[in-house]
Design a protein around this motif. Structure first.
Motif, short mmCIF file in Angstrom:
data_model
loop_
_atom_site.label_atom_id
_atom_site.label_comp_id
_atom_site.label_asym_id
_atom_site.label_seq_id
_atom_site.Cartn_x
_atom_site.Cartn_y
_atom_site.Cartn_z
N GLU A 40 0.83 -1.21 0.00
CA GLU A 40 0.00 0.00 0.00
C GLU A 40 0.87 1.26 0.00
O GLU A 40 0.56 2.24 -0.69
N ASP A 44 0.93 4.05 -2.72
CA ASP A 44 0.35 5.26 -2.14
C ASP A 44 -1.18 5.21 -2.19
O ASP A 44 -1.84 6.17 -2.61
N THR A 45 -1.73 4.08 -1.77
CA THR A 45 -3.18 3.92 -1.76
C THR A 45 -3.58 2.90 -0.71
O THR A 45 -2.72 2.15 -0.20
N GLN A 60 -9.56 0.65 -5.46
CA GLN A 60 -8.21 0.43 -5.97
C GLN A 60 -7.78 -1.03 -5.78
O GLN A 60 -7.09 -1.61 -6.63
#
Length: 305
Positions: A40, A44-45, A60
């Motif tokens: 993650e 960057d999510t 995502q």
């Protein structure tokens, strides 16, 4: 992107929990959790919504899971093609066909195939829904219409017609219909109109019901229709290939039948050289030829009786 992290992500998404994924991967829950957090961070999510009952993929996460699913299918295909480069026929073959053809014709003949290839593992999926072969939901399909999906090798096997059949004892007791209107004194056994079926069979059934048959038995598959006929419940609407295995059944109203229904065998282009595919295809062709021969013998027997 790190393959190990993707493999762990896929296991977590598939299992729905860190603990279950850890058991599958033989890793501790904390090790799995660290890998997911690292993935993650690298993207960057947020990939999962975390709650007390487990993990749910975010939007995502769904996108990434679709990608890892596709990767796994491609890897499975590559592994299958590597195994098929050997001379032996073995391993898993995912076959899909209709419930009627699978239960009434295919499964009773599979002992011959297993006797020849004892290490073959067949995953048979009986479903009226057309599975996506290019996406490897199945390796091979036998369908009652020409597949429309792209990048498939297609072979027309034969044609099927829906016809009326009954057992001799039933006809001896209730009489043999000579014309369509005579069916009003009989019980008709057929698929119900809510069941997915080929349009030719549905049209024939509609024609039969139009005369006003007072007593009916409707079933959601042809196996149930066949059992009703064999147990003397009435006259059934069945595909003509069943007569090869049940030669005592008598065809009723021989001038009445459905339009021709084409039967196709199909598999992805990328499995063209698969020995498992070739073995199964050749087996089906041989058995269809034998069934056709038995049907002709049954016709000759009926004419001479």
């Amino acid at each position: 992107m790190d393959w190990d992290k993707l493999r762990i992500f896929h296991a977590v998404a598939d299992a729905g929990s860190l603990t279950a994924a850890g058991d599958i991967l033989h890793l501790s829950q904390s090790a799995v959790s660290r890998q997911i957090r690292a993935l993650e961070d690298s993207l960057d999510t947020t990939l999962f919504h975390r709650h007390a009952r487990g993990l749910i993929l975010t939007e995502q996460g769904e996108l990434l899971f679709d990608a890892t699913n596709a990767m796994n299918r491609r890897l499975d295909t590559a592994a299958a093609r590597i195994r098929d480069s050997r001379e032996e026929v073995f391993g898993e073959l995912k076959v899909t066909t209709t419930t009627g053809f699978g239960t009434l014709w295919l499964v009773p003949r599979l002992p011959k195939l297993y006797a020849k290839y004892p290490e073959l593992k067949i995953d048979l999926m009986l479903d009226e829904r057309v599975l996506d072969l290019p996406m490897r939901e199945a390796d091979l399909a036998i369908r009652m219409k020409e597949p429309s999906q792209a990048d498939l090798i297609r072979k027309r096997l034969n044609t099927v017609r829906m016809r009326l059949y009954a057992m001799p004892d039933y006809l001896a007791e209730r009489g043999t219909p000579k014309r369509l209107a005579d069916l009003t004194t009989h019980r008709l056994i057929s698929q119900n109109t809510r069941s997915t079926q080929v349009s030719a069979g549905e049209m024939l059934t509609d024609t039969l019901h139009s005369v006003g048959i007072p007593s009916t038995l409707t079933v959601n598959n042809y196996f149930g229709v066949l059992q009703g006929v064999l147990n003397g419940l009435g006259i059934g609407v069945l595909p003509d290939y069943v007569i090869a295995d049940f030669p005592r059944m008598v065809r009723v109203l021989p001038d009445l039948e459905s339009a021709k229904i084409p039967v196709f065998l199909a598999y992805p282009e990328e499995l063209r050289s698969s020995k498992r595919i070739a073995a199964f295809r050749d087996f089906v062709l041989e058995e269809l030829a034998l069934s056709a021969k038995l049907r002709e013998e049954a016709k000759r027997h009926a004419r001479s009786a």
